[in-house]
Scaffold this motif. Structure first.
Motif, PDB file in Angstrom:
ATOM      1  N   PRO A 177       0.794  -1.241   0.000  1.00 26.93           N
ATOM      2  CA  PRO A 177       0.000   0.000   0.000  1.00 26.93           C
ATOM      3  C   PRO A 177       0.820   1.281   0.000  1.00 26.93           C
ATOM      4  O   PRO A 177       0.276   2.359  -0.258  1.00 26.93           O
ATOM      5  CB  PRO A 177      -0.787  -0.108   1.308  1.00 26.93           C
ATOM      6  CG  PRO A 177       0.109  -0.893   2.210  1.00 26.93           C
ATOM      7  CD  PRO A 177       0.839  -1.860   1.321  1.00 26.93           C
ATOM      8  N   ASP A 178       2.093   1.202   0.322  1.00 25.46           N
ATOM      9  CA  ASP A 178       2.815   2.458   0.518  1.00 25.46           C
ATOM     10  C   ASP A 178       4.307   2.274   0.274  1.00 25.46           C
ATOM     11  O   ASP A 178       5.086   2.188   1.207  1.00 25.46           O
ATOM     12  CB  ASP A 178       2.584   2.963   1.949  1.00 25.46           C
ATOM     13  CG  ASP A 178       3.110   4.371   2.132  1.00 25.46           C
ATOM     14  OD1 ASP A 178       3.528   4.990   1.137  1.00 25.46           O
ATOM     15  OD2 ASP A 178       3.109   4.854   3.272  1.00 25.46           O
ATOM     16  N   MET A 180       6.177   4.474  -1.244  1.00 26.64           N
ATOM     17  CA  MET A 180       6.783   5.772  -1.531  1.00 26.64           C
ATOM     18  C   MET A 180       8.136   5.992  -0.852  1.00 26.64           C
ATOM     19  O   MET A 180       9.132   6.276  -1.501  1.00 26.64           O
ATOM     20  CB  MET A 180       5.819   6.876  -1.113  1.00 26.64           C
ATOM     21  CG  MET A 180       6.118   8.206  -1.760  1.00 26.64           C
ATOM     22  SD  MET A 180       5.022   9.506  -1.159  1.00 26.64           S
ATOM     23  CE  MET A 180       3.422   8.840  -1.510  1.00 26.64           C
ATOM     24  N   ASN A 182       9.655   3.745   1.055  1.00 27.04           N
ATOM     25  CA  ASN A 182      10.226   2.448   1.399  1.00 27.04           C
ATOM     26  C   ASN A 182      10.992   1.862   0.220  1.00 27.04           C
ATOM     27  O   ASN A 182      10.986   0.649  -0.006  1.00 27.04           O
ATOM     28  CB  ASN A 182       9.119   1.487   1.844  1.00 27.04           C
ATOM     29  CG  ASN A 182       8.435   1.994   3.092  1.00 27.04           C
ATOM     30  OD1 ASN A 182       9.110   2.464   4.008  1.00 27.04           O
ATOM     31  ND2 ASN A 182       7.123   1.927   3.132  1.00 27.04           N
ATOM     32  N   GLN A 207      -0.438   0.952  -4.086  1.00 28.18           N
ATOM     33  CA  GLN A 207       0.048   2.254  -4.578  1.00 28.18           C
ATOM     34  C   GLN A 207       0.546   2.119  -6.004  1.00 28.18           C
ATOM     35  O   GLN A 207       1.670   1.694  -6.248  1.00 28.18           O
ATOM     36  CB  GLN A 207       1.158   2.781  -3.682  1.00 28.18           C
ATOM     37  CG  GLN A 207       1.527   4.212  -4.043  1.00 28.18           C
ATOM     38  CD  GLN A 207       2.601   4.769  -3.130  1.00 28.18           C
ATOM     39  OE1 GLN A 207       2.761   4.336  -2.010  1.00 28.18           O
ATOM     40  NE2 GLN A 207       3.341   5.729  -3.633  1.00 28.18           N
TER      41      GLN A 207
ATOM     42  N   ARG B  40      11.137  15.796  -1.710  1.00 24.13           N
ATOM     43  CA  ARG B  40      10.105  14.770  -1.927  1.00 24.13           C
ATOM     44  C   ARG B  40       8.852  15.068  -1.116  1.00 24.13           C
ATOM     45  O   ARG B  40       7.734  14.852  -1.583  1.00 24.13           O
ATOM     46  CB  ARG B  40      10.656  13.383  -1.578  1.00 24.13           C
ATOM     47  CG  ARG B  40      11.664  12.869  -2.587  1.00 24.13           C
ATOM     48  CD  ARG B  40      12.013  11.423  -2.327  1.00 24.13           C
ATOM     49  NE  ARG B  40      10.894  10.542  -2.645  1.00 24.13           N
ATOM     50  CZ  ARG B  40      10.922   9.219  -2.456  1.00 24.13           C
ATOM     51  NH1 ARG B  40      11.992   8.648  -1.960  1.00 24.13           N
ATOM     52  NH2 ARG B  40       9.881   8.479  -2.764  1.00 24.13           N
ATOM     53  N   GLU B  44       5.966  15.167  -3.602  1.00 20.93           N
ATOM     54  CA  GLU B  44       5.177  13.935  -3.604  1.00 20.93           C
ATOM     55  C   GLU B  44       4.249  13.823  -2.403  1.00 20.93           C
ATOM     56  O   GLU B  44       3.264  13.084  -2.425  1.00 20.93           O
ATOM     57  CB  GLU B  44       6.113  12.715  -3.622  1.00 20.93           C
ATOM     58  CG  GLU B  44       7.031  12.679  -4.834  1.00 20.93           C
ATOM     59  CD  GLU B  44       8.063  11.563  -4.723  1.00 20.93           C
ATOM     60  OE1 GLU B  44       7.739  10.515  -4.148  1.00 20.93           O
ATOM     61  OE2 GLU B  44       9.190  11.753  -5.205  1.00 20.93           O
ATOM     62  N   LYS B  47       1.160   9.973   2.663  1.00 18.26           N
ATOM     63  CA  LYS B  47      -0.232   9.517   2.723  1.00 18.26           C
ATOM     64  C   LYS B  47      -0.853   9.908   4.056  1.00 18.26           C
ATOM     65  O   LYS B  47      -0.210   9.802   5.092  1.00 18.26           O
ATOM     66  CB  LYS B  47      -0.293   7.994   2.558  1.00 18.26           C
ATOM     67  CG  LYS B  47      -0.379   7.535   1.119  1.00 18.26           C
ATOM     68  CD  LYS B  47      -0.749   6.069   1.040  1.00 18.26           C
ATOM     69  CE  LYS B  47      -1.018   5.655  -0.396  1.00 18.26           C
ATOM     70  NZ  LYS B  47      -1.383   4.229  -0.507  1.00 18.26           N
ATOM     71  N   TYR B  49      -3.332   8.590   6.436  1.00 20.50           N
ATOM     72  CA  TYR B  49      -4.066   7.359   6.721  1.00 20.50           C
ATOM     73  C   TYR B  49      -5.211   7.559   7.699  1.00 20.50           C
ATOM     74  O   TYR B  49      -5.867   6.602   8.091  1.00 20.50           O
ATOM     75  CB  TYR B  49      -3.104   6.320   7.305  1.00 20.50           C
ATOM     76  CG  TYR B  49      -2.120   5.763   6.310  1.00 20.50           C
ATOM     77  CD1 TYR B  49      -2.521   4.852   5.350  1.00 20.50           C
ATOM     78  CD2 TYR B  49      -0.778   6.123   6.361  1.00 20.50           C
ATOM     79  CE1 TYR B  49      -1.617   4.326   4.455  1.00 20.50           C
ATOM     80  CE2 TYR B  49       0.140   5.597   5.468  1.00 20.50           C
ATOM     81  CZ  TYR B  49      -0.289   4.702   4.522  1.00 20.50           C
ATOM     82  OH  TYR B  49       0.612   4.184   3.634  1.00 20.50           O
ATOM     83  N   ASN B  72       4.150   7.036   7.851  1.00 18.36           N
ATOM     84  CA  ASN B  72       4.711   6.903   6.509  1.00 18.36           C
ATOM     85  C   ASN B  72       6.162   6.463   6.527  1.00 18.36           C
ATOM     86  O   ASN B  72       6.626   5.834   5.584  1.00 18.36           O
ATOM     87  CB  ASN B  72       4.605   8.234   5.756  1.00 18.36           C
ATOM     88  CG  ASN B  72       3.211   8.511   5.214  1.00 18.36           C
ATOM     89  OD1 ASN B  72       2.956   8.315   4.039  1.00 18.36           O
ATOM     90  ND2 ASN B  72       2.290   8.936   6.073  1.00 18.36           N
ATOM     91  N   SER B  75      10.452   2.310   8.137  1.00 18.50           N
ATOM     92  CA  SER B  75      11.265   1.199   7.634  1.00 18.50           C
ATOM     93  C   SER B  75      12.439   0.824   8.524  1.00 18.50           C
ATOM     94  O   SER B  75      13.006  -0.245   8.402  1.00 18.50           O
ATOM     95  CB  SER B  75      11.817   1.562   6.251  1.00 18.50           C
ATOM     96  OG  SER B  75      12.730   2.643   6.355  1.00 18.50           O
TER      97      SER B  75
END
Lengths: 282, 85
Positions: A177-178, A180, A182, A207, B40, B44, B47, B49, B72, B75
């Motif tokens: 879903p995301d 961007m 990652n 996405q 970015r 861009e 999101k 959520y 977002n 990671s």
């Protein structure tokens, strides 16, 4: 930022390792473990490894420390050989205040999705996701452990379009879903990280990348997918490897997406818009 | 002043603050630090959520942008803090 801490560690339990179909590799791992008994406590590898690229993740751990930020708990793992991994324990998975984010994604499954995404990447041949295993580290914290890729950038401005197209198709198959923030780039190569939300139908759409609508894929990508789809053994291997990690419906939808996108690329040679990329194609 | 720190995982395993996003008096967010990442965010967005269907939001959207950063950037390579004061 979170505090740095050393976790206590326990001896490795080789009997927990199984490697059906790869007896030589299993023997090698067993020999290695026998020769070098771990001083670490709780370093139990709880799932069989799939290929040699995962071997460094079985290494002895020198230190582990909490990383700051994010919704879920993440840790840096520093191995004795100096390599680094990113560890995401199941117990660190959190429901968020933004209900939509984790709607219908059961907490406690993200680490399995990380491993499932990597296995799919390897079995089909995308080669975009860094090696990711499941193991427990200290105090029996089970989670995903992914190889850290050094010297990467978050900018994909100089990445070849063919590589980004390939990532787009992988993300559809994963129903990620995301993607961007990652995506990591290093030279001409991209790496797809943070796959804990993959495979689920959450109401947050995959996405898509509109810049690739009506664009032709590379012949290599089409060939790779077609070989997989036509190879019953590979498809069975994918089912066998992913079935302990995903629900039956998630796995069925994933396989349907692989067949569907292969059919689109073979028959039409392009994808026209996002409506052609549903969660579970009929 | 409310702000969010964005951490990058370095080659030696340490985390470094690469961007700080602050809420301004006019309810827009100003991000400073790593140029590529700041660019970015502006171009861009991220999101949101918190609503369904999710939408793209930008620094100009103010506090919601700050609040959504940590959802977002998750990671490990790039993580965002809670909204700090």
């Amino acid at each position: 930022m979170g505090p740095e801490s050393d976790l206590s560690v326990q001896s490795v339990r080789p009997e927990t390792i199984t490697q059906p179909g790869h007896p030589k590799l299993l023997d090698a791992v067993r020999n290695w473990l026998t020769k070098k008994p771990s001083l670490n406590e709780g370093e139990n590898i709880i799932e069989d490894i799939f290929d040699e690229r995962e071997r460094p993740l079985l290494g002895r751990i020198k230190r582990i420390g909490r990383l700051g930020g994010g919704i879920n708990k993440t840790f840096r793992v520093i191995f004795e050989d100096g390599k680094i991994g990113v560890f995401k324990p199941a117990t660190g998975e959190r429901k968020s205040k933004s209900k939509l984010v984790q709607e219908r994604r059961p907490v406690g499954t993200y680490f399995k999705r990380e491993r499932a995404a990597y296995l799919l990447d390897r079995i089909i041949g995308f080669d975009l996701i860094p090696p990711t295993i499941i193991r427990s580290i200290g105090r029996r914290k089970v989670g995903s452990l992914q190889e850290f890729i050094p010297d990467t950038t978050n900018s994909i401005d100089n990445t070849p379009q063919s590589e980004l197209y390939k990532l787009w198709i992988l993300d559809y198959i994963l129903f990620h879903p995301d993607r961007m923030y990652n995506t990591l780039a290093k030279g001409n190569k991209v790496f797809a990280i943070d796959n804990g939300f993959a495979f689920s139908n959450t109401g947050v759409s995959f996405q898509s990348r509109t810049e690739f609508y009506k664009a032709p894929p590379s012949p290599e990508l089409v060939e790779m997918l077609d070989i997989f789809v036509k190879d019953a053994k590979s498809r069975q291997m994918l089912r066998d490897k992913l079935s302990p990690l995903l629900s039956a419906s998630e796995l069925a939808a994933c396989e349907a997406r692989i067949v569907h996108v292969n059919k689109l690329l073979i028959q039409k040679g392009q994808i026209d818009n996002g409506s052609e990329l549903p969660y579970h194609p009929i | 002043m409310q702000y969010v720190e964005i951490y990058h995982l370095e080659n030696d395993g340490t985390q470094k603050v690469v961007v700080v996003c602050r809420l301004s008096d006019d309810n827009s967010v100003l991000c400073v630090g790593d140029e590529a990442l700041v660019k970015r965010f502006s171009q861009e967005g991220i999101k949101d959520y918190s609503i369904k269907p999710s939408r793209r939001i930008f620094p100009k959207d103010g506090k919601i942008f700050l609040e959504q950063l940590k959802y977002n950037l998750t990671s490990g390579y790039l993580n965002a803090s809670d909204v700090l004061k």
